[in-house]
Design an enzyme around this catalytic site. Structure first.
Site, short mmCIF file in Angstrom:
data_model
loop_
_atom_site.label_atom_id
_atom_site.label_comp_id
_atom_site.label_asym_id
_atom_site.label_seq_id
_atom_site.Cartn_x
_atom_site.Cartn_y
_atom_site.Cartn_z
N ASN A 190 0.87 -1.17 0.00
CA ASN A 190 0.00 0.00 0.00
C ASN A 190 0.91 1.23 0.00
O ASN A 190 1.49 1.59 1.02
CB ASN A 190 -0.88 -0.04 1.26
N LYS A 216 3.45 0.89 3.03
CA LYS A 216 3.10 -0.14 4.02
C LYS A 216 3.09 -1.49 3.31
O LYS A 216 2.66 -1.55 2.16
CB LYS A 216 1.66 0.11 4.52
N ARG A 256 -2.44 -2.19 -3.57
CA ARG A 256 -3.67 -1.44 -3.39
C ARG A 256 -3.61 -0.22 -4.32
O ARG A 256 -2.67 0.57 -4.25
CB ARG A 256 -3.79 -0.96 -1.94
N HIS A 309 -12.70 2.51 -0.29
CA HIS A 309 -12.64 1.52 0.80
C HIS A 309 -13.22 0.17 0.37
O HIS A 309 -13.72 -0.60 1.19
CB HIS A 309 -13.46 1.98 2.04
N LEU A 311 -15.51 3.16 9.60
CA LEU A 311 -15.26 4.42 10.30
C LEU A 311 -13.82 4.44 10.81
O LEU A 311 -13.50 3.85 11.85
CB LEU A 311 -16.25 4.58 11.47
N GLY A 312 -12.94 5.06 10.04
CA GLY A 312 -11.52 5.20 10.43
C GLY A 312 -11.17 6.67 10.30
O GLY A 312 -11.99 7.53 10.60
N ASN A 313 -9.95 6.96 9.83
CA ASN A 313 -9.65 8.36 9.51
C ASN A 313 -10.54 8.82 8.37
O ASN A 313 -11.09 9.91 8.38
CB ASN A 313 -8.18 8.52 9.15
N ARG A 333 -12.31 15.58 6.92
CA ARG A 333 -13.22 15.85 5.79
C ARG A 333 -14.65 15.91 6.32
O ARG A 333 -15.05 15.07 7.12
CB ARG A 333 -13.15 14.73 4.75
N GLY A 392 -15.10 2.40 14.31
CA GLY A 392 -16.21 1.42 14.32
C GLY A 392 -15.90 0.21 15.17
O GLY A 392 -16.78 -0.32 15.86
N GLU A 393 -14.63 -0.21 15.17
CA GLU A 393 -14.26 -1.41 15.93
C GLU A 393 -14.07 -1.11 17.41
O GLU A 393 -14.26 -1.98 18.25
CB GLU A 393 -12.95 -1.99 15.38
N ASN A 394 -13.68 0.15 17.71
CA ASN A 394 -13.22 0.43 19.08
C ASN A 394 -14.09 1.36 19.92
O ASN A 394 -13.83 1.53 21.10
CB ASN A 394 -11.81 1.01 19.03
N GLU A 451 -8.18 -5.39 5.12
CA GLU A 451 -8.06 -5.04 3.70
C GLU A 451 -6.89 -5.78 3.06
O GLU A 451 -6.97 -6.20 1.91
CB GLU A 451 -7.84 -3.52 3.57
P1 ADP Z 1 -7.14 4.62 8.90
O1 ADP Z 1 -8.41 5.05 8.23
O2 ADP Z 1 -6.01 5.60 8.71
O3 ADP Z 1 -6.77 3.19 8.64
P2 ADP Z 1 -8.04 3.71 11.48
O4 ADP Z 1 -8.99 2.76 10.86
O5 ADP Z 1 -6.91 3.17 12.29
O6 ADP Z 1 -7.45 4.74 10.44
O7 ADP Z 1 -8.91 4.70 12.40
C1 ADP Z 1 -8.36 5.78 13.06
C2 ADP Z 1 -9.43 6.37 13.95
O8 ADP Z 1 -9.85 5.39 14.91
C3 ADP Z 1 -8.96 7.58 14.75
O9 ADP Z 1 -9.96 8.60 14.71
C4 ADP Z 1 -8.87 7.03 16.17
O10 ADP Z 1 -9.12 8.01 17.13
C5 ADP Z 1 -9.99 6.02 16.16
N1 ADP Z 1 -9.89 5.10 17.30
C6 ADP Z 1 -8.97 4.14 17.52
N2 ADP Z 1 -9.20 3.56 18.73
C7 ADP Z 1 -10.29 4.17 19.26
C8 ADP Z 1 -11.05 4.03 20.47
N3 ADP Z 1 -10.70 3.12 21.39
N4 ADP Z 1 -12.12 4.83 20.65
C9 ADP Z 1 -12.47 5.75 19.73
N5 ADP Z 1 -11.82 5.92 18.59
C10 ADP Z 1 -10.75 5.16 18.33
#
Ligand code: ADP
Length: 404
Positions: free
Chosen positions: A7, A14, A91, A180, A211-213, A243, A335-337, A386
């Site tokens: 990537n 990466k 990718r 994505h 739901l990530g960056n 964004r 989304g995961e955390n 991914e």
């Molecule tokens: P990318 O899209 O760059 O791959 P990630 O999927 O790792 O990024 O997502 C990054 C986001 O996930 C950041 O906004 C980070 O704050 C959020 N995040 C990671 N862990 C937690 C958590 N425990 N609670 C809330 N948000 C989290």
């Protein structure tokens, strides 16, 4: 098959070496700050100590050379020679309308990726730098491009067309493509499987929320994407780190008239200054936003609310678009955390048969169902992968080549 997944971004590269017979990650690494005064490579192979190299990395060829040396390093490596790597999967962000599935990379594919750079100027050129660097060093190993847009190529025209003069589509390719894709494909397939294991029969209607960056939602019916929230570029749709997603398009000419802003300034506004950062004024990182909101910071609270409300609206819209809702999937770092985000996104969705279980939502790790037992639509947390999805698609293409 041992597959190297690459990537390549503008200043980073990466990679993961995956054994697709067991899905094991044999090694992973990240070359950072490519082209800057100081660079760094971090590499770790399964069961071995981490290798960290601090040195300038002037370009992507140097980055791949460092990665390849790390992969075969007697102390830190994962293979004895590069010949053990049977295929490389890259990718690539934008495949446009021409490249709608994974393909073996040749000159024609490179040209097509170059052509699509007009629509993805920030992504496709650095992706190509990684491809060229790997081709140079491993000219005899099959190299496959896997496109972020490909999974969305099954959308019907009424979902991907913007209601603009038709010529803008036919001449310039202005339409929704979505991104994505590898993530939405991977988690929707896992979700369909989990639904079957939970006794679901018949068609599957799934909304996947990455739901990530960057953030996007996709509506998936029986494994096929029928709509997605990102558009011609990854700027549309959900609220993201920096964004803002959907806005009234007339805001842009308004700002041009008001401040005389240039196209570059508007791009910065759209891609770098909005989202959680713009609203909170504090951070683009959801952890910070949640923490500040918890301490009573009103703008961080607002950022959190706008973020979750937008996700909730998209879930509702996609349930209507699909004519049903069997599962909502949360994936990506947020989304995961984040139980808080999942809970706020699901508020009000009872009308669609979504009943989140607060205890399950607040606990557990990994792939799991966090809705109540009698929830008509399930809420699933599925860590995305991914790289594994890219590796699998690469194997499909590479194996077909061997057979052929
Ligand atoms: P990318 O899209 O760059 O791959 P990630 O999927 O790792 O990024 O997502 C990054 C986001 O996930 C950041 O906004 C980070 O704050 C959020 N995040 C990671 N862990 C937690 C958590 N425990 N609670 C809330 N948000 C989290």
């Amino acid at each position: 098959m041992k597959v190297l997944v690459v990537n390549s971004g503008s200043s980073s590269l990466k990679y993961q070496l995956i054994d697709t017979s067991s899905d094991a990650i044999l090694a992973r690494g990240l070359a950072e700050r490519i082209g800057m005064a100081s660079g760094r490579l971090k590499h770790v192979s399964e069961g071995r100590s981490e290798l960290v190299l601090e040195q300038p990395i002037p370009d992507h060829v140097t980055a791949t050379d460092l990665a390849f040396s790390a992969l075969v390093d007697p102390q830190h490596g994962a293979v004895s020679t590069l010949d053990e790597i049977e295929a490389v999967g890259h990718r690539v962000v934008h495949g446009g309308e021409k490249l709608t599935r994974a393909v073996r990379i040749d000159d024609e594919v490179i040209r097509a990726i170059e052509e699509m750079s007009a629509l993805a100027p920030l992504h496709n050129p650095p992706n190509l730098m990684g491809i060229r660097a790997c081709l140079e060093r491993m000219p005899h190993t099959p190299q496959v491009a896997v496109f972020d847009t490909a999974f969305h190529s099954t959308m019907p025209p009424y979902a991907y067309m913007y209601a603009l003069p038709y010529e803008l589509y036919s001449k310039l390719g202005i339409r929704r493509y979505g991104f994505h894709g590898s993530s939405h494909k991977y988690v929707s397939a896992r979700a369909a499987r989990l639904l079957r294991e939970m006794g679901h029969e018949g068609d599957t209607h799934i909304v996947t929320c990455h739901l990530g960056n960057g953030c996007s939602a996709t509506a998936v019916v029986n494994g096929r994407a029928v709509d997605t929230s990102m558009g011609m570029t990854p700027a549309e749709g959900l609220v993201m780190g920096t964004r803002g997603g959907d806005i009234d398009p007339a805001i842009l000419p308004f700002l041009i008239k008001k401040y005389g802003w240039s196209a570059d300034e508007l791009e910065t506004l759209i891609n770098k200054k909005g989202g959680l950062l713009g609203l909170s004024g504090a951070s683009n990182d959801m952890r910070d936003v949640e923490e500040r909101a918890g301490k009573g910071d009103a703008r961080s609270r607002l950022a959190l609310e706008v973020f979750c409300y937008r996700v909730r609206k998209y879930i509702g819209a996609y349930a209507a678009a699909m004519g049903g809702l069997d599962a909502v999937v949360f994936t990506g770092g947020i989304g995961e955390n984040s139980p808080t985000v999942r809970e706020m996104c699901c508020q009000g969705l009872e009308v669609l048969g979504v009943a989140l279980d607060p205890e399950l939502n607040a606990s557990g790790r990994g792939e799991r169902c966090v809705s109540c037992e009698d929830s008509r639509a399930k809420v699933l947390v599925i860590p995305t992968n991914e790289e594994l999805e890219i590796a699998r698609e690469t194997v499909e293409i590479a194996s077909a080549l061997q057979v052929g």
